[in-house]
Motif scaffolding. Structure first.
Motif, short mmCIF file in Angstrom:
data_model
loop_
_atom_site.label_atom_id
_atom_site.label_comp_id
_atom_site.label_asym_id
_atom_site.label_seq_id
_atom_site.Cartn_x
_atom_site.Cartn_y
_atom_site.Cartn_z
N PHE A 87 4.04 0.34 -2.68
CA PHE A 87 5.71 0.95 -3.12
C PHE A 87 6.22 2.07 -2.85
N LEU A 88 6.00 3.06 -2.19
CA LEU A 88 6.38 4.03 -1.84
C LEU A 88 6.69 3.97 -0.20
N ALA A 136 2.16 0.56 -18.00
CA ALA A 136 0.69 1.23 -19.02
C ALA A 136 0.18 2.25 -17.85
N ALA A 137 -0.36 1.29 -16.82
CA ALA A 137 -1.49 1.71 -15.87
C ALA A 137 -1.46 2.47 -14.89
N LEU A 138 0.70 1.69 -14.07
CA LEU A 138 1.27 2.04 -13.35
C LEU A 138 1.58 3.59 -13.59
N MET A 139 2.05 3.88 -15.31
CA MET A 139 2.26 4.94 -15.50
C MET A 139 1.15 6.47 -15.49
N GLU A 140 -0.34 6.15 -15.25
CA GLU A 140 -0.93 6.87 -15.62
C GLU A 140 -1.24 7.69 -13.79
N TYR A 141 -1.12 6.23 -13.25
CA TYR A 141 -1.73 6.53 -11.68
C TYR A 141 -1.73 8.56 -11.45
N GLY A 142 -0.99 9.12 -12.25
CA GLY A 142 -0.99 10.48 -12.00
C GLY A 142 -2.03 10.93 -12.74
N GLU A 160 -0.04 14.01 -5.71
CA GLU A 160 1.80 13.83 -5.39
C GLU A 160 2.05 13.19 -5.28
N LYS A 161 1.90 11.89 -4.77
CA LYS A 161 2.78 10.52 -4.39
C LYS A 161 1.99 9.84 -5.58
N ALA A 162 1.18 10.06 -6.59
CA ALA A 162 1.08 9.16 -7.42
C ALA A 162 1.98 9.25 -8.92
N GLU A 163 2.97 10.28 -8.50
CA GLU A 163 3.44 11.28 -9.49
C GLU A 163 4.75 10.57 -9.42
N ILE A 164 4.59 10.46 -7.98
CA ILE A 164 6.52 9.80 -7.58
C ILE A 164 6.32 8.90 -8.45
N PHE A 165 5.08 8.22 -7.54
CA PHE A 165 5.13 6.72 -8.19
C PHE A 165 5.41 6.22 -9.20
N SER A 166 3.99 6.52 -10.66
CA SER A 166 4.28 6.68 -11.96
C SER A 166 5.87 7.08 -12.48
N LYS A 167 6.44 7.91 -12.10
CA LYS A 167 7.68 7.93 -12.64
C LYS A 167 8.92 7.37 -12.84
N LYS A 168 8.86 6.15 -11.28
CA LYS A 168 9.44 4.86 -10.86
C LYS A 168 9.66 3.69 -11.38
N VAL A 169 8.48 3.95 -12.73
CA VAL A 169 7.44 2.29 -13.34
C VAL A 169 8.51 2.27 -14.21
N LYS A 170 9.00 1.45 -14.29
CA LYS A 170 9.99 0.95 -16.08
C LYS A 170 9.67 -0.50 -16.21
N ASP A 171 10.09 -0.67 -17.70
CA ASP A 171 9.33 -1.98 -17.72
C ASP A 171 11.10 -2.65 -17.50
N GLY A 198 8.86 1.77 0.41
CA GLY A 198 10.53 1.50 0.67
C GLY A 198 10.64 2.55 -0.28
N ASP A 199 12.20 2.64 -0.17
CA ASP A 199 13.16 3.72 -0.72
C ASP A 199 12.95 3.08 -1.74
N LEU A 200 12.23 3.29 -3.00
CA LEU A 200 13.31 2.29 -4.28
C LEU A 200 13.80 3.61 -5.66
N ASP A 201 14.54 2.82 -6.10
CA ASP A 201 14.96 3.27 -7.22
C ASP A 201 13.86 3.52 -8.99
N TYR A 202 13.38 2.01 -8.18
CA TYR A 202 12.67 1.85 -9.40
C TYR A 202 11.04 0.75 -9.12
N ILE A 203 10.10 1.19 -10.46
CA ILE A 203 9.26 0.43 -9.60
C ILE A 203 9.51 -0.63 -10.81
N ALA A 204 9.38 -1.96 -10.66
CA ALA A 204 9.38 -3.12 -12.11
C ALA A 204 8.50 -3.47 -12.82
N THR A 205 7.87 -4.19 -13.71
CA THR A 205 6.65 -4.97 -14.41
C THR A 205 7.24 -5.33 -15.27
N ASN A 206 6.64 -6.54 -15.77
CA ASN A 206 6.94 -7.30 -16.63
C ASN A 206 5.93 -7.80 -17.50
#
Ligand code: SF4
Ligand code: SF4
Length: 436
Positions: free
Chosen positions: A256-257, A273-279, A290-301, A259-267
């Motif tokens: 996922f990182l 919840a797991a994706l948000m806890e990679y940090g 650091e990458k895990a923190e950046i990733f998790s901040k983009k995760v939204k339903d 690509g230059d993404l604004d959000y990482i969408a999950t349904n």
């Protein structure tokens, strides 16, 4: 780092379990405590047992440690209630990994494992491998077509899986996303959204993934499906397999990182919840922390993304009467609030009947309904009692809940459908394009 009484990596953190002030405010929120009334089946009991192991008062290998930690649903309702901010979910997940580590290191001393060999194989070898998982989906689709999962052939399955097998929707066994559906139609979308496919969602409920892509696209939120992604790792974490979960997390971060993404969408609330806890999972990994923190901040339903960015209110009307069952992770960890209900209520003609205590765990909880079928069934029965009368559809936002609820309506509320929020919205959009 290990410590004396928790001898494996990633022990429960002392500063965290010591922050429990034993007030008991979490007790009433805990579904296993509500069912049993036992302290050891409550959040406080579990946290205090972890503290007792750390102090050397109770040995890690005592059977009650495994029973107490694995009887938790990991639903995180207790964290919302806790005034001290004790991260109970993380403590329990770390505690489970210690128990599993001990059972692995002493195979001859431990009769029954907390997680069976088959389940362990599934979370460590099947779920991380998308190709293997799809092949299994193909096999199940054929077995279903032969009628073997609905007839006496079900007896070949382990007991807890039989009811589930019967309520499993018909699988197609096909790729859920043909290549032409992996990017949106707009050349200039207002946001770029990476779509997380998940494992169960992808194989069992591929329609929901396709609906997610169509809904994002319809709202100018350019969906892309990064290649190389895999299962979120939630089921591995729940099973005490932290290293497997970390491997999956690293692969998703890389996918996922890139690509230059604004959000990482999950349904899927559980995945989100797991994706948000990679940090947290990768806090000790200097290369990925650091990458895990950046990733998790983009995760939204997907519901949260639509709620933030705005969505087109459908013009077509329906007469569907629905209730909404939020997934506990979507509510307690992802904090989706009332976003899904707002979307549902925007669909003309939809009548939303509230469900009491909608975020209370339905008993699915990842693999819990396989490892603790009695408690899972008791919680499902309660959930079904809370489904209001006179509804056509239970709307939900997580594949585990979806499967559990399908089983529930088959047993207790025949005729009621179970669908995902994005399917209901997508249908409304489809109706307006198909009507003259
Ligand atoms: S996570 Fe859920 S089941 Fe586990 S202790 Fe907390 S409220 Fe109880
Ligand atoms: S609410 Fe928090 S501080 Fe109070 S007993 Fe439960 S875990 Fe401990």
């Amino acid at each position: 780092m290990a410590d004396l009484n928790f001898p494996f990596v990633d022990p429960p953190r002392q500063d965290q379990f010591q922050s429990c002030i034993k007030c008991g405010l979490c007790l009433d929120s805990c579904p296993t405590f509500q069912e049993t009334g036992r302290e050891l089946e409550s959040p406080r009991g579990r946290v205090q047992l972890i503290a007792a192991v750390a102090r050397g008062v109770v040995p890690l290998q005592a059977p009650k440690v495994a029973q107490t930690l694995f009887s938790c649903l990991d639903c995180r309702a207790c964290e919302v209630a806790c005034p001290s901010g004790v991260p109970i979910g993380s403590l329990i997940e770390r505690g489970r990994a210690q128990v599993v580590g001990w059972q692995e290191a002493h195979p001859d001393l431990h009769g029954q494992r907390s997680v069976s060999k088959t389940t362990r194989w599934a979370v460590t070898h099947l779920l991380p491998n998308q190709r293997r998982l799809r092949r299994l989906g193909w096999v199940v689709a054929r077995v279903q077509r032969l009628g073997l999962l609905s007839g006496p052939g079900r007896r070949l399955l382990p007991k807890p899986m039989r009811a589930m097998a019967q309520s499993l929707p018909p699988l197609t066994g096909k790729e859920t996303l043909p290549p032409e559906r992996t990017t949106g139609s707009s050349p200039n979308p207002k946001k770029k959204v990476g779509v997380f496919l998940g494992c169960v969602m992808d194989v069992v409920f591929g329609d929901a993934n396709q609906a997610t892509i169509r809904v994002l696209d319809k709202n100018g939120l350019g969906p892309v499906v990064p290649q190389g992604q895999n299962c979120c790792g939630a089921l591995a974490i729940h099973a005490g397999e932290r290293e497997t979960a970390r491997k999956m997390a690293r692969r998703n971060i890389d996918a996922f990182l890139a690509g230059d993404l604004d959000y990482i969408a999950t349904n899927a609330g559980g995945c989100g919840a797991a994706l948000m806890e990679y940090g947290e999972w990768l806090a000790d990994d200097p290369q990925y922390r650091e990458k895990a923190e950046i990733f998790s901040k983009k995760v939204k339903d997907v519901a949260q993304i639509l709620d933030t960015e705005g969505w087109q209110v459908p013009r077509s009307a329906t007469t569907e009467v629905v209730t909404y069952q939020t997934s506990c992770h979507l509510s307690n960890v992802m904090k989706a609030g009332a976003a899904p209900e707002r979307i549902l209520q925007s669909i003309p003609g939809v009548q939303l009947k509230p469900m009491a205590d909608s975020a209370r765990c339905c008993g699915s909880a990842g693999i819990y309904n396989l490892t603790h079928p009695q408690m899972a069934e008791a919680l499902l029965r309660r959930k079904m009692e809370d489904v209001p009368d006179g509804i056509d559809t239970i709307v939900t936002g997580n594949p585990g809940c979806w499967l559990q609820l399908l089983h529930g309506v088959q047993a207790y509320r025949p005729g009621v459908q179970v669908r995902h929020l994005v399917q209901v919205l997508d249908d409304a959009y489809q109706r307006e394009t198909s009507s003259p």
